[in-house]
Design a protein around this motif. Structure first.
Motif, mmCIF file in Angstrom:
data_model
loop_
_atom_site.group_PDB
_atom_site.id
_atom_site.type_symbol
_atom_site.label_atom_id
_atom_site.label_comp_id
_atom_site.label_asym_id
_atom_site.label_seq_id
_atom_site.Cartn_x
_atom_site.Cartn_y
_atom_site.Cartn_z
ATOM 1 N N THR A 72 0.821 -1.218 0.000
ATOM 2 C CA THR A 72 0.000 0.000 0.000
ATOM 3 C C THR A 72 0.849 1.260 0.000
ATOM 4 O O THR A 72 0.363 2.322 -0.367
ATOM 5 N N VAL A 73 2.081 1.148 0.430
ATOM 6 C CA VAL A 73 3.033 2.264 0.388
ATOM 7 C C VAL A 73 4.269 1.772 -0.335
ATOM 8 O O VAL A 73 4.829 0.733 0.011
ATOM 9 N N ARG A 74 4.664 2.533 -1.364
ATOM 10 C CA ARG A 74 5.861 2.188 -2.133
ATOM 11 C C ARG A 74 6.682 3.455 -2.312
ATOM 12 O O ARG A 74 6.131 4.517 -2.621
ATOM 13 N N GLN A 75 7.969 3.313 -2.113
ATOM 14 C CA GLN A 75 8.837 4.459 -2.342
ATOM 15 C C GLN A 75 10.177 3.935 -2.845
ATOM 16 O O GLN A 75 10.870 3.206 -2.137
ATOM 17 N N HIS A 76 10.507 4.287 -4.062
ATOM 18 C CA HIS A 76 11.770 3.877 -4.653
ATOM 19 C C HIS A 76 12.643 5.120 -4.798
ATOM 20 O O HIS A 76 12.339 6.015 -5.579
ATOM 21 N N LEU A 77 13.699 5.162 -4.002
ATOM 22 C CA LEU A 77 14.623 6.290 -4.036
ATOM 23 C C LEU A 77 15.870 5.854 -4.810
ATOM 24 O O LEU A 77 16.534 4.883 -4.432
ATOM 25 N N ILE A 78 16.174 6.537 -5.887
ATOM 26 C CA ILE A 78 17.334 6.218 -6.714
ATOM 27 C C ILE A 78 18.330 7.360 -6.538
ATOM 28 O O ILE A 78 18.068 8.491 -6.952
ATOM 29 N N VAL A 79 19.459 7.037 -5.896
ATOM 30 C CA VAL A 79 20.385 8.075 -5.438
ATOM 31 C C VAL A 79 21.818 7.769 -5.877
ATOM 32 O O VAL A 79 22.095 6.703 -6.415
ATOM 33 N N TYR A 102 19.938 2.336 -4.740
ATOM 34 C CA TYR A 102 18.529 2.526 -4.443
ATOM 35 C C TYR A 102 18.234 2.123 -3.001
ATOM 36 O O TYR A 102 18.916 1.301 -2.403
ATOM 37 N N LEU A 103 17.204 2.730 -2.493
ATOM 38 C CA LEU A 103 16.633 2.391 -1.200
ATOM 39 C C LEU A 103 15.139 2.305 -1.431
ATOM 40 O O LEU A 103 14.542 3.219 -2.000
ATOM 41 N N SER A 104 14.548 1.199 -1.008
ATOM 42 C CA SER A 104 13.135 0.982 -1.299
ATOM 43 C C SER A 104 12.367 0.534 -0.062
ATOM 44 O O SER A 104 12.296 -0.653 0.238
ATOM 45 N N PRO A 105 11.762 1.486 0.670
ATOM 46 C CA PRO A 105 10.873 1.104 1.769
ATOM 47 C C PRO A 105 9.466 0.830 1.225
ATOM 48 O O PRO A 105 8.950 1.583 0.403
#
Length: 152
Positions: A72-79, A102-105
């Protein structure tokens, strides 16, 4: 380099950044048509190092849609993006490679949190549609899950 070449390189960097950000946003927003549009017609992705599949972009989009649906919550951080644009004797070419972390909570509908991190390698081509993804390779380095209180 001339100012014209410098400006072209800056414009390429901005356009490529838009593609990579679009990749993350498409996954987070479940925009699978938008995800597919980021790829060249022969574009492919490889998620096998993260427990997934390898194949054409359309197949990957379908797999991601099913895999991510219960979150229900997706966050893909590409750093930490490191970009190399093909150099044709001082002029930018039509190929590029971008490596990034990447960090993906994620939050599962059950309340469980999943967090993973690793790296991406993006192969890009410039065509009539502008910069697009030709290859995406994911290398998961770590994963952690937490069970909500009362369920463990």
């Amino acid at each position: 380099m001339t100012q014209r070449v410098d400006l072209a390189t800056v414009m390429d960097r901005l356009a490529i950044d838009e593609v990579i950000t679009g990749y993350a946003v498409a996954m987070d927003d479940a925009d699978w048509p938008g995800f597919r549009a980021l790829f060249t017609p022969d574009g492919r992705a490889d998620y096998t190092a993260a427990g997934g599949i390898e194949g054409p972009a359309a197949e990957i989009a379908d797999w991601l849609a099913g895999t991510l649906r219960p979150f229900t919550v997706r966050q893909h951080l590409i750093v930490n993006r490191r970009l190399r644009i093909q150099d044709l004797g001082g002029y930018p070419g039509d190929r590029a490679e971008l490596r990034a972390d990447y960090l993906s909570p994620l939050r599962h509908e059950s309340g469980e949190d999943l967090m993973s991190g690793g790296g991406f390698t993006f192969g890009l081509l410039r065509g009539e549609e502008g910069w697009q993804l030709r290859t995406v390779t994911v290398q998961e380095k770590w994963r952690r899950a937490s069970v909500p209180a009362g369920l463990g």
